[in-house]
Design an enzyme around this catalytic site. Structure first.
Site, short mmCIF file in Angstrom:
data_model
loop_
_atom_site.label_atom_id
_atom_site.label_comp_id
_atom_site.label_asym_id
_atom_site.label_seq_id
_atom_site.Cartn_x
_atom_site.Cartn_y
_atom_site.Cartn_z
N VAL A 72 17.53 78.81 40.86
CA VAL A 72 16.38 78.52 39.85
C VAL A 72 15.03 79.00 40.24
O VAL A 72 14.65 79.05 41.72
CB VAL A 72 16.02 77.02 39.54
N CYS A 73 14.19 79.93 39.48
CA CYS A 73 13.21 80.33 39.94
C CYS A 73 12.08 80.20 38.83
O CYS A 73 12.47 79.51 37.91
CB CYS A 73 12.96 81.78 40.61
N ALA A 74 10.89 80.70 38.82
CA ALA A 74 9.96 80.28 38.11
C ALA A 74 10.26 80.97 36.65
O ALA A 74 10.17 80.51 35.56
CB ALA A 74 8.58 80.76 38.37
N MET A 100 11.89 78.38 35.07
CA MET A 100 11.46 77.12 34.76
C MET A 100 10.57 77.20 33.62
O MET A 100 10.32 76.13 32.92
CB MET A 100 10.41 76.63 36.15
#
Length: 375
Positions: A72-74, A100
């Protein structure tokens, strides 16, 4: 090995089904600590992307061999690169499609129950933001309460159910997320309702939602009764639906109560908040099912994915409803409050119609967790 995209819808299903999932979050530590993808059986490792630029060898022994791994990242890009590096090391991994930002916008509809005359009530759970909105369906018509700005989720669901959205309500002027109420009503050709005491600065037309208003949905006469409950805002209004469900807005949550400070009026509104919670709500029947507009922690979700408890249970178990000393209550809701929501002043102005940010700006304004509660 393979790299797969996992959609927010797929992650949401894992949350609802309480499945296990290992998340490797490659955002900076402060972003991860502030806000993350939550699930009751999720486990986490947070290693910033920049610490992995030279390879993932140092973290391989911290990754499970018997669980699904989601990176997961932005926004997605960094997680794809890390997932590819893990794949080269022999792992099957997934990355969160859209990052996200996409997670923040996903709405998961969950059926709350059937209504007395044949209608249905659905809760739209925004897992990434802690927002809860509602759709009441009856006799080919629907009403939506506390819609998010992702209005297509409601119109698509109404289309699937074969109903026409006739009414859209906001329980109050929101400060933590941008309301989709006006836009949804406009697109659906329905009526938009807002408490007039929260609308003194708005620059648009609306129907006045006042104590004692009763709106019937469909031919099966599902009654939505408005109950004035100020405290989170001066206009905050709850709803009793079908004599069985209490939509509490941001006044009462499952494990907490609403904060009174987001309009800068904590000292002025704390008395209203106590009156709403300790007098008006205590005068209602205990078997009403409380359906709030937010949740704070993933543990508030029931096994079926809903966020709901009986008023009687909350009157016994919610700490905010059991503070006998008024001074102690005042201190709880006016001192040592959690951080205020991201860009909450700009969000309030957007919901008043004073400013009109573009879509990307609206996304940025909403980034972060729900912060409407005190506990």
């Amino acid at each position: 090995m393979s790299v797969n995209a996992m959609s927010s819808k797929e992650v949401a299903q894992k949350v609802m089904d309480q499945e296990t999932l290992f998340i490797l979050d490659v955002r900076n530590e402060d972003a991860f600590q502030d806000w993350k993808v939550e699930g009751k059986n999720f486990t986490y490792l947070n290693v910033p992307y920049f610490d992995l630029l030279d390879g993932v060898g140092d973290i391989m022994d911290q990754l499970p061999k018997d669980q699904d791994i989601l990176v997961v990242c932005a926004k997605e890009g960094s997680s794809i690169m890390v997932a590819e590096m893990l794949s080269e090391e022999g792992l099957d991994v997934s990355y969160l499609s859209g990052g996200m930002k996409a997670w923040s916008e996903h709405l998961e509809p969950v059926k709350v129950g059937d209504l007395a005359d044949g209608g249905e009530l659905y809760q739209f759970v925004r897992l990434g933001k802690g927002c809860l909105s509602y759709m009441v369906l009856s006799g080919g018509e629907a009403a939506v309460i506390d819609a998010t700005r992702m209005t297509s989720a409601y119109t698509a669901f109404a289309g699937e159910k074969g109903v026409e959205i006739k009414h859209v309500f906001d329980t109050h002027l929101h400060a933590d997320h941008i309301s989709g109420g006006r836009l949804l009503a406009e697109r659906a050709g329905g009526s938009y309702w807002l408490p007039p005491k929260d609308a003194t600065e708005v620059n648009f037309d609306y129907n006045k939602l006042e104590d004692g208003n009763s709106v019937t949905i469909g031919t099966s006469t599902i009654d939505i009764q408005a109950l004035y409950t100020p405290g989170h805002t001066i206009g905050s209004t709850s709803f009793i639906v079908d004599g069985h469900y209490l939509l509490s807005g941001d006044i009462l949550f499952i494990d907490s109560i609403g904060r009174p400070d987001l309009a800068g009026m904590a000292e002025d509104w704390v008395g209203d908040l106590r009156e709403s919670l300790y007098t008006r709500y205590r005068g209602l029947q205990d078997d009403l099912i409380v359906l709030p507009a937010h949740f704070m922690v993933i543990e508030e979700l029931n096994a079926d994915g809903t966020v709901a408890r009986s008023l009687g249970d909350l009157l016994k178990e919610n700490h905010g409803l059991n503070i006998e000393d008024e001074g102690e209550f005042r201190k709880l809701v006016t001192e040592n409050l959690p951080p205020q929501p991201n860009a909450y002043q700009e969000i309030r102005e957007t919901n008043m119609g004073k400013i009109s940010p573009d879509e990307e700006t609206q996304r940025e304004m909403e980034i972060g967790p729900n912060r409407c509660a005190v506990r």
